[in-house]
Design a protein around this motif. Sequence first.
Motif, PDB file in Angstrom:
ATOM      1  N   PRO A 166       0.848  -1.193   0.000  1.00 18.39           N
ATOM      2  CA  PRO A 166       0.000   0.000   0.000  1.00 18.39           C
ATOM      3  C   PRO A 166       0.881   1.240   0.000  1.00 18.39           C
ATOM      4  O   PRO A 166       1.883   1.277   0.731  1.00 18.39           O
ATOM      5  CB  PRO A 166      -0.795  -0.121   1.301  1.00 18.39           C
ATOM      6  N   SER A 167       0.514   2.224  -0.816  1.00 20.57           N
ATOM      7  CA  SER A 167       1.379   3.387  -1.006  1.00 20.57           C
ATOM      8  C   SER A 167       0.631   4.672  -0.705  1.00 20.57           C
ATOM      9  O   SER A 167      -0.546   4.820  -1.041  1.00 20.57           O
ATOM     10  CB  SER A 167       1.864   3.429  -2.461  1.00 20.57           C
ATOM     11  N   VAL A 168       1.341   5.605  -0.087  1.00 21.01           N
ATOM     12  CA  VAL A 168       0.762   6.910   0.218  1.00 21.01           C
ATOM     13  C   VAL A 168       1.585   7.983  -0.501  1.00 21.01           C
ATOM     14  O   VAL A 168       2.813   7.923  -0.520  1.00 21.01           O
ATOM     15  CB  VAL A 168       0.695   7.131   1.753  1.00 21.01           C
ATOM     16  N   ALA A 169       0.910   8.918  -1.137  1.00 21.44           N
ATOM     17  CA  ALA A 169       1.594  10.008  -1.846  1.00 21.44           C
ATOM     18  C   ALA A 169       1.959  11.101  -0.852  1.00 21.44           C
ATOM     19  O   ALA A 169       1.212  11.385   0.082  1.00 21.44           O
ATOM     20  CB  ALA A 169       0.688  10.574  -2.927  1.00 21.44           C
ATOM     21  N   ILE A 170       3.123  11.751  -1.085  1.00 18.76           N
ATOM     22  CA  ILE A 170       3.559  12.824  -0.182  1.00 18.76           C
ATOM     23  C   ILE A 170       4.275  13.918  -0.959  1.00 18.76           C
ATOM     24  O   ILE A 170       4.915  13.661  -1.975  1.00 18.76           O
ATOM     25  CB  ILE A 170       4.478  12.263   0.934  1.00 18.76           C
ATOM     26  N   GLY A 171       4.181  15.147  -0.421  1.00 21.85           N
ATOM     27  CA  GLY A 171       4.966  16.256  -0.943  1.00 21.85           C
ATOM     28  C   GLY A 171       4.163  17.254  -1.752  1.00 21.85           C
ATOM     29  O   GLY A 171       3.755  16.961  -2.874  1.00 21.85           O
ATOM     30  N   GLY A 172       3.921  18.422  -1.180  1.00 19.88           N
ATOM     31  CA  GLY A 172       3.270  19.510  -1.906  1.00 19.88           C
ATOM     32  C   GLY A 172       1.805  19.273  -2.216  1.00 19.88           C
ATOM     33  O   GLY A 172       1.232  19.938  -3.083  1.00 19.88           O
ATOM     34  N   ALA A 185      -3.769   5.188  -7.938  1.00 21.74           N
ATOM     35  CA  ALA A 185      -4.061   3.990  -7.137  1.00 21.74           C
ATOM     36  C   ALA A 185      -3.522   4.079  -5.709  1.00 21.74           C
ATOM     37  O   ALA A 185      -3.443   3.061  -5.006  1.00 21.74           O
ATOM     38  CB  ALA A 185      -3.505   2.757  -7.848  1.00 21.74           C
ATOM     39  N   VAL A 186      -3.168   5.275  -5.251  1.00 21.24           N
ATOM     40  CA  VAL A 186      -2.657   5.414  -3.880  1.00 21.24           C
ATOM     41  C   VAL A 186      -3.714   5.024  -2.849  1.00 21.24           C
ATOM     42  O   VAL A 186      -4.917   5.131  -3.102  1.00 21.24           O
ATOM     43  CB  VAL A 186      -2.186   6.859  -3.547  1.00 21.24           C
ATOM     44  N   ALA A 187      -3.231   4.597  -1.665  1.00 25.17           N
ATOM     45  CA  ALA A 187      -4.142   4.322  -0.553  1.00 25.17           C
ATOM     46  C   ALA A 187      -4.515   5.602   0.176  1.00 25.17           C
ATOM     47  O   ALA A 187      -5.432   5.612   0.999  1.00 25.17           O
ATOM     48  CB  ALA A 187      -3.502   3.327   0.409  1.00 25.17           C
ATOM     49  N   GLY A 188      -3.785   6.686  -0.109  1.00 27.09           N
ATOM     50  CA  GLY A 188      -4.090   7.946   0.551  1.00 27.09           C
ATOM     51  C   GLY A 188      -3.022   8.984   0.283  1.00 27.09           C
ATOM     52  O   GLY A 188      -2.116   8.775  -0.533  1.00 27.09           O
ATOM     53  N   ALA A 189      -3.142  10.110   0.983  1.00 24.25           N
ATOM     54  CA  ALA A 189      -2.187  11.213   0.849  1.00 24.25           C
ATOM     55  C   ALA A 189      -1.646  11.562   2.226  1.00 24.25           C
ATOM     56  O   ALA A 189      -2.372  11.497   3.226  1.00 24.25           O
ATOM     57  CB  ALA A 189      -2.871  12.427   0.227  1.00 24.25           C
ATOM     58  N   ALA A 190      -0.355  11.944   2.249  1.00 26.71           N
ATOM     59  CA  ALA A 190       0.293  12.377   3.492  1.00 26.71           C
ATOM     60  C   ALA A 190       0.660  13.850   3.353  1.00 26.71           C
ATOM     61  O   ALA A 190       1.252  14.242   2.342  1.00 26.71           O
ATOM     62  CB  ALA A 190       1.546  11.541   3.751  1.00 26.71           C
ATOM     63  N   VAL A 191       0.292  14.634   4.344  1.00 24.22           N
ATOM     64  CA  VAL A 191       0.527  16.084   4.257  1.00 24.22           C
ATOM     65  C   VAL A 191       1.039  16.657   5.564  1.00 24.22           C
ATOM     66  O   VAL A 191       0.742  16.162   6.645  1.00 24.22           O
ATOM     67  CB  VAL A 191      -0.768  16.848   3.878  1.00 24.22           C
ATOM     68  N   ILE A 192       1.821  17.711   5.413  1.00 27.20           N
ATOM     69  CA  ILE A 192       2.127  18.584   6.550  1.00 27.20           C
ATOM     70  C   ILE A 192       1.328  19.876   6.391  1.00 27.20           C
ATOM     71  O   ILE A 192       0.344  20.115   7.082  1.00 27.20           O
ATOM     72  CB  ILE A 192       3.644  18.900   6.654  1.00 27.20           C
ATOM     73  N   SER A 193       1.760  20.723   5.440  1.00 23.66           N
ATOM     74  CA  SER A 193       1.282  22.107   5.421  1.00 23.66           C
ATOM     75  C   SER A 193      -0.187  22.275   5.031  1.00 23.66           C
ATOM     76  O   SER A 193      -0.793  23.274   5.414  1.00 23.66           O
ATOM     77  CB  SER A 193       2.184  22.962   4.524  1.00 23.66           C
ATOM     78  N   MET A 194      -0.757  21.327   4.291  1.00 26.63           N
ATOM     79  CA  MET A 194      -2.177  21.488   3.957  1.00 26.63           C
ATOM     80  C   MET A 194      -3.004  21.607   5.243  1.00 26.63           C
ATOM     81  O   MET A 194      -4.015  22.309   5.274  1.00 26.63           O
ATOM     82  CB  MET A 194      -2.686  20.325   3.102  1.00 26.63           C
ATOM     83  N   ILE A 195      -2.547  20.957   6.301  1.00 23.86           N
ATOM     84  CA  ILE A 195      -3.224  21.077   7.598  1.00 23.86           C
ATOM     85  C   ILE A 195      -2.534  22.098   8.503  1.00 23.86           C
ATOM     86  O   ILE A 195      -3.190  22.981   9.064  1.00 23.86           O
ATOM     87  CB  ILE A 195      -3.317  19.694   8.287  1.00 23.86           C
ATOM     88  N   SER A 196      -1.206  22.017   8.611  1.00 24.86           N
ATOM     89  CA  SER A 196      -0.530  22.860   9.622  1.00 24.86           C
ATOM     90  C   SER A 196      -0.610  24.346   9.288  1.00 24.86           C
ATOM     91  O   SER A 196      -0.559  25.180  10.187  1.00 24.86           O
ATOM     92  CB  SER A 196       0.931  22.447   9.786  1.00 24.86           C
ATOM     93  N   ASP A 197      -0.718  24.691   7.999  1.00 21.12           N
ATOM     94  CA  ASP A 197      -0.803  26.100   7.600  1.00 21.12           C
ATOM     95  C   ASP A 197      -2.242  26.594   7.489  1.00 21.12           C
ATOM     96  O   ASP A 197      -2.472  27.747   7.142  1.00 21.12           O
ATOM     97  CB  ASP A 197      -0.119  26.338   6.240  1.00 21.12           C
ATOM     98  N   SER A 198      -3.205  25.717   7.758  1.00 19.02           N
ATOM     99  CA  SER A 198      -4.602  26.090   7.546  1.00 19.02           C
ATOM    100  C   SER A 198      -5.209  26.736   8.787  1.00 19.02           C
ATOM    101  O   SER A 198      -4.965  26.293   9.908  1.00 19.02           O
ATOM    102  CB  SER A 198      -5.414  24.852   7.178  1.00 19.02           C
ATOM    103  N   SER A 199      -6.006  27.763   8.566  1.00 16.23           N
ATOM    104  CA  SER A 199      -6.765  28.346   9.672  1.00 16.23           C
ATOM    105  C   SER A 199      -8.135  27.670   9.773  1.00 16.23           C
ATOM    106  O   SER A 199      -8.927  28.007  10.644  1.00 16.23           O
ATOM    107  CB  SER A 199      -6.921  29.848   9.457  1.00 16.23           C
ATOM    108  N   GLN A 200      -8.401  26.720   8.854  1.00 17.41           N
ATOM    109  CA  GLN A 200      -9.698  26.033   8.839  1.00 17.41           C
ATOM    110  C   GLN A 200      -9.498  24.529   8.675  1.00 17.41           C
ATOM    111  O   GLN A 200      -9.910  23.935   7.674  1.00 17.41           O
ATOM    112  CB  GLN A 200     -10.562  26.589   7.715  1.00 17.41           C
TER     113      GLN A 200
END
Length: 211
Positions: A166-172, A185-200
């Motif tokens: 199972p593979s997760v996409a990451i980066g930007g 066909a990814v199992a999901g996405a991995a994020v930092i800034s999409m959440i950490s930089d969000s005010s919502q």
Amino acid sequence: MTFDRTMLARYFILGTQNVTDEQMFYRVLEEALRHGITLFQYREKGLGSLSGVDKLRVAHRVRELTSAYHVPFVIDDDIVLAHIVHADGVHFGQGDGDIAANIAASQGMFVGVSVSTQAEYERISLLPGIDNIGIGPVFDTKSKADAKPAIGLIELERLVEQSHWPSVAIGGINQDNLAAVLATAVAGAAVISMISDSSQIENVLNYWQQF
Ligand code: TZP
Ligand code: MG
């Protein structure tokens, strides 16, 4: 805890270096846990990151919070800490020492490994004991100073289809490209800034959950 690919769906990564201070770290993490992340990776790395007793204190608190929300807890590149705080899993980059030795030392936890190129995939493809791989950076990222070049969606798709894990996409990954990433066909996405930089954070996760 047994690994399951559904854990990769909404994969959130954070270290205190990604936010203003430790209190904000806990606020962002708890908001993300409350609104539907499926896995949390504690990644304390890079400029401004904590070490020693400070990192231990944060990891203990992360264990409490992730347990309270029944969300699996992974630690980046720190097997000893992962064992001490009873993390559910560990994650290794290709530069984090001997991968086979790291896997052997991760008994009882699930294991993820980063892959950025065909050569990196082939280097690990026969190793036993890996549960998932993170593929990227798919797009340019501001969150990792030593990131490899972005691979783009076409190469992401190719590596995902080749992968027997199972593979997760990451980066930007952001709200503008998330749909295209999740159409592979990814199992999901991995994020930092999409959440950490969000005010919502709630809105971001509500949007993410529709896929
Ligand atoms: N590994 C490859 S890219 C990356 C890591 C840890 C950073 C991802 O952060 P962002 O902000 O989601 O681009
Ligand atoms: Mg690493």
